[in-house]
Design a protein around this motif. Structure first.
Motif, PDB file in Angstrom:
ATOM      1  N   GLN A   2       0.867  -1.187   0.000  1.00 47.32           N
ATOM      2  CA  GLN A   2       0.000   0.000   0.000  1.00 47.32           C
ATOM      3  C   GLN A   2       0.896   1.226   0.000  1.00 47.32           C
ATOM      4  O   GLN A   2       1.807   1.333   0.797  1.00 47.32           O
ATOM      5  CB  GLN A   2      -0.884  -0.019   1.241  1.00 47.32           C
ATOM      6  N   ASN A   6      -3.584   5.644   3.387  1.00 47.61           N
ATOM      7  CA  ASN A   6      -4.962   5.185   3.149  1.00 47.61           C
ATOM      8  C   ASN A   6      -6.010   6.124   3.754  1.00 47.61           C
ATOM      9  O   ASN A   6      -7.067   5.687   4.189  1.00 47.61           O
ATOM     10  CB  ASN A   6      -5.171   3.762   3.666  1.00 47.61           C
ATOM     11  N   TRP A  62      -7.408   2.260  -0.660  1.00 43.87           N
ATOM     12  CA  TRP A  62      -6.806   0.930  -0.509  1.00 43.87           C
ATOM     13  C   TRP A  62      -7.782  -0.075   0.101  1.00 43.87           C
ATOM     14  O   TRP A  62      -7.663  -1.282  -0.145  1.00 43.87           O
ATOM     15  CB  TRP A  62      -5.507   1.020   0.294  1.00 43.87           C
ATOM     16  N   ASP A  63      -8.758   0.373   0.882  1.00 45.16           N
ATOM     17  CA  ASP A  63      -9.791  -0.539   1.379  1.00 45.16           C
ATOM     18  C   ASP A  63     -10.608  -1.081   0.210  1.00 45.16           C
ATOM     19  O   ASP A  63     -10.972  -2.261   0.183  1.00 45.16           O
ATOM     20  CB  ASP A  63     -10.711   0.162   2.380  1.00 45.16           C
ATOM     21  N   VAL A  65      -9.522  -1.404  -2.938  1.00 44.52           N
ATOM     22  CA  VAL A  65      -8.647  -2.334  -3.667  1.00 44.52           C
ATOM     23  C   VAL A  65      -8.630  -3.691  -2.970  1.00 44.52           C
ATOM     24  O   VAL A  65      -8.748  -4.735  -3.610  1.00 44.52           O
ATOM     25  CB  VAL A  65      -7.219  -1.751  -3.798  1.00 44.52           C
ATOM     26  N   ARG A  66      -8.504  -3.671  -1.648  1.00 44.85           N
ATOM     27  CA  ARG A  66      -8.488  -4.934  -0.898  1.00 44.85           C
ATOM     28  C   ARG A  66      -9.835  -5.649  -0.976  1.00 44.85           C
ATOM     29  O   ARG A  66      -9.896  -6.876  -1.040  1.00 44.85           O
ATOM     30  CB  ARG A  66      -8.078  -4.699   0.553  1.00 44.85           C
ATOM     31  N   LYS A  78      -5.219  -7.152   6.732  1.00 43.66           N
ATOM     32  CA  LYS A  78      -4.620  -5.828   6.956  1.00 43.66           C
ATOM     33  C   LYS A  78      -3.246  -5.927   7.592  1.00 43.66           C
ATOM     34  O   LYS A  78      -2.346  -5.159   7.258  1.00 43.66           O
ATOM     35  CB  LYS A  78      -5.531  -4.954   7.812  1.00 43.66           C
ATOM     36  N   VAL A  81      -0.367  -6.319   5.129  1.00 44.46           N
ATOM     37  CA  VAL A  81      -0.133  -5.256   4.155  1.00 44.46           C
ATOM     38  C   VAL A  81       1.119  -4.486   4.539  1.00 44.46           C
ATOM     39  O   VAL A  81       1.286  -4.077   5.685  1.00 44.46           O
ATOM     40  CB  VAL A  81      -1.345  -4.288   4.098  1.00 44.46           C
ATOM     41  N   PHE A 120      -2.767   7.493  -6.162  1.00 46.68           N
ATOM     42  CA  PHE A 120      -2.861   6.720  -4.923  1.00 46.68           C
ATOM     43  C   PHE A 120      -3.200   7.587  -3.716  1.00 46.68           C
ATOM     44  O   PHE A 120      -3.685   7.093  -2.713  1.00 46.68           O
ATOM     45  CB  PHE A 120      -1.546   6.011  -4.613  1.00 46.68           C
TER      46      PHE A 120
END
Length: 165
Positions: A2, A6, A62-63, A65-66, A78, A81, A120
């Motif tokens: 990541q 985030n 990023w949440d 994406v996950r 998590k 990561v 990002f």
């Protein structure tokens, strides 16, 4: 991996919700056409207007994406990561850009680049109040359900494509 902390929020839109908004707009246009169009107050008219439509449920980048990875069966906990600070990834991107530029005499661009860093780490949310008030739009499918449907449909279509080949 990541990049960044985030904290940046993103608005995403499920295609089914976008289609629903289009149907609402079409219905309003038909109603406008049937009624006397010039008697409709300008703030109630939708012809010629632009509407922003999202799921109205911003997620941390990023949440999201996950969640897509998890729905596809490639979930990452998590705690597994690795967080790369933005500044460190920026340095990596600059070096990668220069190496690719030097090795290709400027004919190619690095796939790791500074544009990625901006993407990002930017917040990208929208106000959909106008669509709610003028069209009566409310998302019909939640973001979690949208992710699950989209990934399932993608996986099914890619499996079907493999079988055809």
């Amino acid at each position: 991996m990541q990049v960044g902390n985030n904290e940046n929020m993103f608005d995403f839109t499920y295609l089914g919700n976008a289609a629903y908004a289009h149907r609402l707009a079409a219905k309003k246009l038909v109603e406008l056409d049937v009624a006397t169009p010039y008697s409709t107050p300008p703030e109630k008219r939708i012809d010629g207007e632009v509407f922003v439509v999202t799921n109205d449920e911003p997620w941390r980048f990023w949440d999201f994406v996950r969640a897509v990875g998890t729905a596809a069966g490639c979930g990452v906990r998590k705690e597994d990561v690795r967080v790369v600070p933005t500044w460190a990834y920026y340095v990596i991107a600059v070096v990668a850009e220069w190496v690719v530029w030097l090795c290709t005499f400027g004919r190619k661009e690095s796939k790791i680049n500074r544009k990625m860093i901006r993407f990002f780490n930017m917040t990208n949310t929208f106000d959909i109040t106008k669509a709610k008030t003028r069209l009566g739009y409310l998302p019909q499918t939640s973001m979690q359900e949208s992710i699950e449907r989209a990934v399932r449909d993608y996986l099914e279509s890619s499996e079907a494509a493999k079988k055809r080949v």
